[in-house]
Design an enzyme around this catalytic site. Structure first.
Site, PDB file in Angstrom:
ATOM      1  CB  ILE A  87      -8.512   0.943  -4.953  1.00 21.49           C
ATOM      2  CG1 ILE A  87      -6.633   1.599  -5.365  1.00 21.49           C
ATOM      3  CG2 ILE A  87      -8.746   0.443  -6.696  1.00 21.49           C
ATOM      4  CD1 ILE A  87      -6.603   1.813  -6.135  1.00 21.49           C
ATOM      5  CB  SER A 130      -0.642   0.066   1.360  1.00 25.85           C
ATOM      6  OG  SER A 130      -1.775   1.262   1.793  1.00 25.85           O
ATOM      7  CE1 TYR A 139      -3.858  -1.913   5.109  1.00 24.97           C
ATOM      8  CE2 TYR A 139      -3.140  -0.066   4.678  1.00 24.97           C
ATOM      9  CZ  TYR A 139      -3.836  -0.934   3.944  1.00 24.97           C
ATOM     10  OH  TYR A 139      -4.277  -1.617   2.900  1.00 24.97           O
ATOM     11  CB  ALA A 140       1.672   2.883   7.765  1.00 26.08           C
ATOM     12  CB  ALA A 141       3.768  -1.406  10.926  1.00 25.17           C
ATOM     13  CB  SER A 142       0.972  -4.554   8.058  1.00 24.63           C
ATOM     14  OG  SER A 142      -0.365  -3.945   7.678  1.00 24.63           O
ATOM     15  CE  LYS A 143      -1.991  -4.033   2.689  1.00 25.19           C
ATOM     16  NZ  LYS A 143      -2.445  -5.140   2.877  1.00 25.19           N
TER      17      LYS A 143
END
Length: 246
Positions: free
Chosen positions: A187, A141, A154-158
């Site tokens: 999106i 992402s 979320y940012a860490a996972s992506k």
């Protein structure tokens, strides 16, 4: 019909980007394996694909569980004989500022978005190594590359998917397997569709192309990375964000 005879496994295939990828691959003649925890929605996608003359099989699984990922992969290999493409798309959000984020919300996002990719890649790659061919595409992402307040989990996972993909790409390149990331920006999916209009406008103002991307545009990039034309591309991140992050 570039994927005639190919078997493509797609996680998070019940809606949004995952559904678009599944439909795109089916239209290219692949047999698509639809994986998600939401079986009813998977059945709807499978019905849509069948109605267009495509081939789809449904497997319900929690991607965060290694035993379930391995079980799906073993069942697919038994029924279809191989897996040519693995598209790790499944993902969730549990947004909050870090000082308010619950440990369970951190753990859930990492388990699905990052460990889920480990689980399915681990299960699939041994078969790809044996056949000395394969394509793995992981959905990262723009948030994983530029960060976003309220989305540390979320940012860490992506972001973790980028390092994971580059490392795995080095491990399996000599076996004819490529591993790449596609990093979409904002999106037009059910997730972004639920945003208030003023929030949508705020995001669009940050995008030079002045619009959200379409799920099919992400699907096109994933399809290219799985095609023969992309055979010499591995360990890369394709940025698909309308210029939001350059």
């Amino acid at each position: 019909m570039i994927f005639q005879g190919k078997v493509s496994l797609i996680t998070g295939a019940s809606q949004g980007i995952g559904e678009a990828i599944a439909v795109e691959f089916a239209q290219a003649a692949a047999t698509v394996i639809l994986v998600d925890i939401q079986k009813a929605k998977l059945d709807e996608v499978a019905g849509k694909i069948a109605g267009q003359g495509g081939k789809a099989a449904v497997f319900q699984a929690d991607v965060a569980k290694l035993d379930q990922a391995t079980g799906v992969v073993d069942a697919v290999i038994k029924e279809f004989g191989k897996i040519d493409h693995l598209i790790n798309n499944a993902g969730i959000t549990r947004d909050a500022l870090l000082m308010r984020m619950k440990e369970d919300d951190w753990d859930a996002v990492i388990a699905v978005n990052l460990k889920g990719v480990f689980n399915f890649s681990k299960a699939v790659v041994r078969h790809m190594v044996s056949s000395r061919s394969g394509r793995i595409v992981n959905l990262s992402s723009v948030v994983g590359l530029m960060g976003n307040a309220g989305q540390a989990n979320y940012a860490a996972s992506k972001a973790g998917l980028v390092g994971f993909s580059k490392s795995l790409a080095r491990e399996v390149a000599s076996r004819g397997i490529t591993v790449n990331c596609v990093a979409p920006g904002y999106i037009a999916t059910p997730m972004t569709g639920s945003l208030p209009e003023h929030v949508k406008k705020m995001f669009i103002d940050l995008i030079p192309m002045q619009r959200f991307g379409e799920p099919r545009e992400v699907a096109h990039a994933v399809k290219f990375l799985c095609s023969d034309e992309a055979a010499y591309i591995t360990g890369q991140v394709i940025h698909l964000n309308g210029g939001m992050y350059m």
